[in-house]
Design a protein around this motif. Structure first.
Motif, short mmCIF file in Angstrom:
data_model
loop_
_atom_site.label_atom_id
_atom_site.label_comp_id
_atom_site.label_asym_id
_atom_site.label_seq_id
_atom_site.Cartn_x
_atom_site.Cartn_y
_atom_site.Cartn_z
N THR A 168 65.04 78.22 67.01
CA THR A 168 64.00 77.38 67.61
C THR A 168 63.07 78.20 68.50
O THR A 168 61.84 78.07 68.46
N ASP A 169 63.67 79.07 69.33
CA ASP A 169 62.86 79.94 70.19
C ASP A 169 61.98 80.86 69.37
O ASP A 169 60.81 81.13 69.73
N THR A 172 59.01 78.98 68.08
CA THR A 172 58.06 78.72 69.16
C THR A 172 57.25 79.97 69.49
O THR A 172 56.00 79.92 69.63
N ASP A 175 54.81 80.71 66.67
CA ASP A 175 53.63 79.83 66.72
C ASP A 175 52.67 80.26 67.83
O ASP A 175 51.44 80.28 67.64
N ASP A 176 53.24 80.59 69.01
CA ASP A 176 52.39 81.05 70.12
C ASP A 176 51.67 82.34 69.76
O ASP A 176 50.49 82.54 70.12
#
Length: 215
Positions: A168-169, A172, A175-176
């Protein structure tokens, strides 16, 4: 690496157990007597020897057992023939303490059968006790394995949760990162356009209607 039990049976112990037991079978003795003799020789209980014989060693010597039984029958037949030839030998001479004379107490076949049954029951009682001990050891080992399995399942669940969090990290951060690249690319294009606009010549109209270049 599998740990070796300190009380494990060695191949030499099995051979001694087989040889002594087969000899007792040939001689018409009982297996209990054989187990007692083996126990004294190798430092084990007769019950442990009986359990080992019936659970493991006996299966490897089926042919030898049958041969030993045949030899026992032959010995018994020859002995009976000898007793028929000498009837006086078939009785025990016991001294009567009152008359100081000898009397004959015949050996009954029934008493020998009862004695054999008693020995047989004692043997199997010892084997049963040994079996109970083995069952308790196995139950303890099974309980330990179950506890180990539960611990491994909990550890596996924890690791799966950590892997899920890391994934999950990662998504994220990824995406960032993509968003940051897009912003930087847009800013670069805007900067280029601004530079191009600055390089283009600009004009203005004076009072007479003529175009005048602005520096």
């Amino acid at each position: 690496m599998t740990a070796v039990r300190q009380d494990a049976w060695s191949p030499d112990d099995d051979i001694i157990l087989a040889e002594v037991t087969l000899r007792h079978i040939r001689e018409g003795s009982t297996q209990l007597a054989a187990f007692e003799e083996v126990g004294e020789r190798i430092g084990r209980t007769s019950a442990a020897c009986g359990f080992r014989w019936n659970s493991c060693v006996r299966k490897r010597y089926e042919d030898a057992i049958q041969l030993a039984k045949q030899q026992r029958q032959k010995r018994s037949y020859l002995k009976k023939q000898s007793l028929v030839a000498s009837p006086h030998v078939s009785s025990l001479q016991i001294v009567d303490e009152d008359t100081k004379s000898f009397k004959h107490d015949p050996i009954s076949e029934e008493s020998m059968t009862i004695d054999g049954i008693i020995r047989f029951l004692r043997q199997w009682r010892g084997a049963y006790q040994e079996l109970q001990r083995q069952v308790k050891v196995l139950e303890k080992e099974l309980h330990e394995r179950e506890e180990e399995l539960v611990a491994l399942r909990n550890e596996n669940s924890r690791l799966n949760s950590e892997v899920s969090n890391v994934q999950t990290d990662y998504r994220t951060v990824n995406d960032d990162y993509k968003t940051l690249i897009q912003i930087m690319d847009r800013a670069r294009r805007l900067a280029v356009l601004n530079e191009e606009d600055d390089l283009k010549p600009r004009f203005k109209m004076d009072a007479n209607g003529n175009l005048e270049r602005i520096e």
